[in-house]
Design a protein around this motif. Structure first.
Motif, short mmCIF file in Angstrom:
data_model
loop_
_atom_site.label_atom_id
_atom_site.label_comp_id
_atom_site.label_asym_id
_atom_site.label_seq_id
_atom_site.Cartn_x
_atom_site.Cartn_y
_atom_site.Cartn_z
N LEU A 107 0.80 -1.22 0.00
CA LEU A 107 0.00 0.00 0.00
C LEU A 107 0.83 1.27 0.00
N LEU A 108 2.13 1.15 0.23
CA LEU A 108 3.00 2.33 0.21
C LEU A 108 3.15 2.86 -1.21
N SER A 109 3.12 4.17 -1.34
CA SER A 109 3.39 4.78 -2.64
C SER A 109 4.90 4.98 -2.80
N VAL A 110 5.32 5.17 -4.02
CA VAL A 110 6.74 5.46 -4.27
C VAL A 110 7.14 6.74 -3.53
N ALA A 111 6.28 7.74 -3.56
CA ALA A 111 6.60 9.01 -2.90
C ALA A 111 6.79 8.82 -1.39
N GLU A 112 5.93 8.02 -0.78
CA GLU A 112 6.03 7.78 0.66
C GLU A 112 7.32 7.03 1.00
N ALA A 115 10.37 9.37 0.48
CA ALA A 115 10.49 10.43 1.49
C ALA A 115 11.21 9.92 2.73
N THR A 116 10.89 8.70 3.15
CA THR A 116 11.55 8.13 4.32
C THR A 116 13.01 7.85 4.04
N ILE A 117 13.29 7.27 2.88
CA ILE A 117 14.68 6.97 2.52
C ILE A 117 15.49 8.26 2.40
N ARG A 118 14.88 9.28 1.86
CA ARG A 118 15.60 10.54 1.66
C ARG A 118 16.07 11.13 3.00
N THR A 119 15.17 11.19 3.95
CA THR A 119 15.55 11.76 5.25
C THR A 119 16.48 10.84 6.02
N ASN A 120 16.13 9.56 6.09
CA ASN A 120 16.82 8.66 7.01
C ASN A 120 18.12 8.08 6.46
N VAL A 121 18.28 8.07 5.15
CA VAL A 121 19.51 7.52 4.57
C VAL A 121 20.36 8.62 3.94
N ILE A 122 19.77 9.34 2.99
CA ILE A 122 20.54 10.41 2.34
C ILE A 122 20.93 11.47 3.37
N ALA A 157 4.49 -3.09 8.97
CA ALA A 157 3.83 -1.82 8.64
C ALA A 157 4.78 -0.65 8.48
N ILE A 158 6.06 -0.83 8.77
CA ILE A 158 7.01 0.28 8.57
C ILE A 158 8.21 -0.20 7.75
N SER A 159 7.91 -0.75 6.58
CA SER A 159 8.97 -1.31 5.74
C SER A 159 9.97 -0.26 5.28
N ALA A 160 9.51 0.94 4.93
CA ALA A 160 10.43 1.98 4.48
C ALA A 160 11.35 2.39 5.62
N TYR A 161 10.80 2.54 6.81
CA TYR A 161 11.61 2.89 7.98
C TYR A 161 12.63 1.80 8.27
N ALA A 162 12.18 0.54 8.28
CA ALA A 162 13.10 -0.56 8.57
C ALA A 162 14.19 -0.63 7.51
N ALA A 163 13.82 -0.47 6.24
CA ALA A 163 14.82 -0.49 5.17
C ALA A 163 15.84 0.63 5.36
N SER A 164 15.34 1.81 5.73
CA SER A 164 16.24 2.95 5.91
C SER A 164 17.21 2.74 7.07
N LYS A 165 16.73 2.15 8.14
CA LYS A 165 17.58 1.97 9.31
C LYS A 165 18.56 0.81 9.12
N HIS A 166 18.19 -0.21 8.33
CA HIS A 166 19.17 -1.21 7.92
C HIS A 166 20.27 -0.55 7.08
N ALA A 167 19.87 0.35 6.20
CA ALA A 167 20.84 1.05 5.35
C ALA A 167 21.81 1.89 6.17
N VAL A 168 21.31 2.50 7.23
CA VAL A 168 22.19 3.30 8.10
C VAL A 168 23.33 2.44 8.64
N TYR A 169 23.01 1.23 9.07
CA TYR A 169 24.05 0.36 9.61
C TYR A 169 25.05 -0.01 8.52
N GLY A 170 24.60 -0.21 7.30
CA GLY A 170 25.53 -0.46 6.20
C GLY A 170 26.45 0.72 5.95
N LEU A 171 25.89 1.93 6.00
CA LEU A 171 26.71 3.14 5.87
C LEU A 171 27.77 3.21 6.96
#
Length: 262
Positions: A107-112, A115-122, A157-171
């Motif tokens: 149900l998540l849109s690309v924009a949603e 937006a999470t990846i942009r703030t939490n990873v970039i 329910a928070i796949s974008a958030y979880a993906a972003s925070k996994h990415a932080v650990y990779g960074l």
């Protein structure tokens, strides 16, 4: 023992804290000032930044810079302002983040999602990027990036958030390998459920009619049976910022009350 205690101090060190008007951000900045650091508060919300500055100014040398975490020009300007005002940079706390939109994957849109990846990873990558050269000039530094328990496990329910925070650990792991030879340590902090506005937002998204039920369910999953506080997370961040953690590099340190111990 005195030398060991002194290594926990931040006297003479200069720190940037992004997302400084949030619960963890302000608690971290406050503790840093109490430990002797000079602190630049960075946040996108100007009015909140002014109010936070008013609360923290009596504690020590503190400045403020309005910046959007994922906007390179404003983050670069915040780093430059810090160096101009305080003469260098020793600590970067890349704390700015968002829980984003809580929806099932389909149900998540690309924009949603973006937006999470942009703030939490970039945003965290840019904070890292623009503190490297100033820290190299000092011959040392500590970068602390805020990840989450959701950076180590899945969370419905928070796949974008979880993906972003996994990415932080990779960074963090990659930057630690690159910057270790320059005396710059890079670590992540993984808060569990914390009693603050971000968690309240998530509770409301997951159950608009009964957010308290979400909290009760989560507390039942925590070994210590309660949410953590902003100040408890700040204590861990301060340890990683200090010389007391001089051999800690490239890891994620949890402040989760045992949430992921099971």
């Amino acid at each position: 023992m005195t030398d060991e205690i002194n290594r926990q101090r931040l006297d003479g060190k200069v720190a940037i804290v992004t997302g400084a008007t949030g619960g963890i951000g302000e608690a971290t900045a406050k503790l840093f000032l109490q430990l002797g650091a000079k602190v630049m508060l960075v946040d996108i919300e100007g009015e909140k930044l002014t109010a936070t500055l008013e609360r923290l100014t009596p504690l020590g040398e503190v400045g403020g810079s309005i910046a959007e975490a994922a906007d390179e020009q404003s983050i670069a300007a915040a780093a430059a302002t810090t160096i101009e005002q305080f003469g260098g940079l020793d600590i970067m706390v890349a704390n700015a983040g968002t829980v984003g939109t809580a929806k099932p994957v389909e149900l998540l849109s690309v924009a949603e999602f973006e937006a999470t990846i942009r703030t939490n990873v970039i945003g965290i990558w840019l904070s890292m990027k623009h503190c490297v050269e100033p820290m190299k000039a000092r011959g040392a530094g500590s970068i602390i990036a805020l990840s989450s328990v959701a950076g180590c496990i899945g969370f419905p329910a928070i796949s974008a958030y979880a993906a972003s925070k996994h990415a932080v650990y990779g960074l963090v792991k990659t930057a630690a390998l690159e910057l270790g030879p320059y005396g710059i340590r890079v670590n992540a902090v993984g808060p569990g459920p914390i009693d603050n506005q971000m968690m309240a937002s998530l509770e409301h998204q997951l159950s608009p009619d009964d957010p308290a039920a979400v909290r009760s369910q989560l507390e039942a999953s925590i070994a210590m049976g309660r949410y953590g506080t902003n100040e408890e997370v700040a204590q861990l961040i301060a340890f990683l910022a200090s010389d007391a953690s001089s051999y800690c590099n490239g890891s994620i340190y949890m402040a989760d009350g045992g949430f992921i111990a099971a």
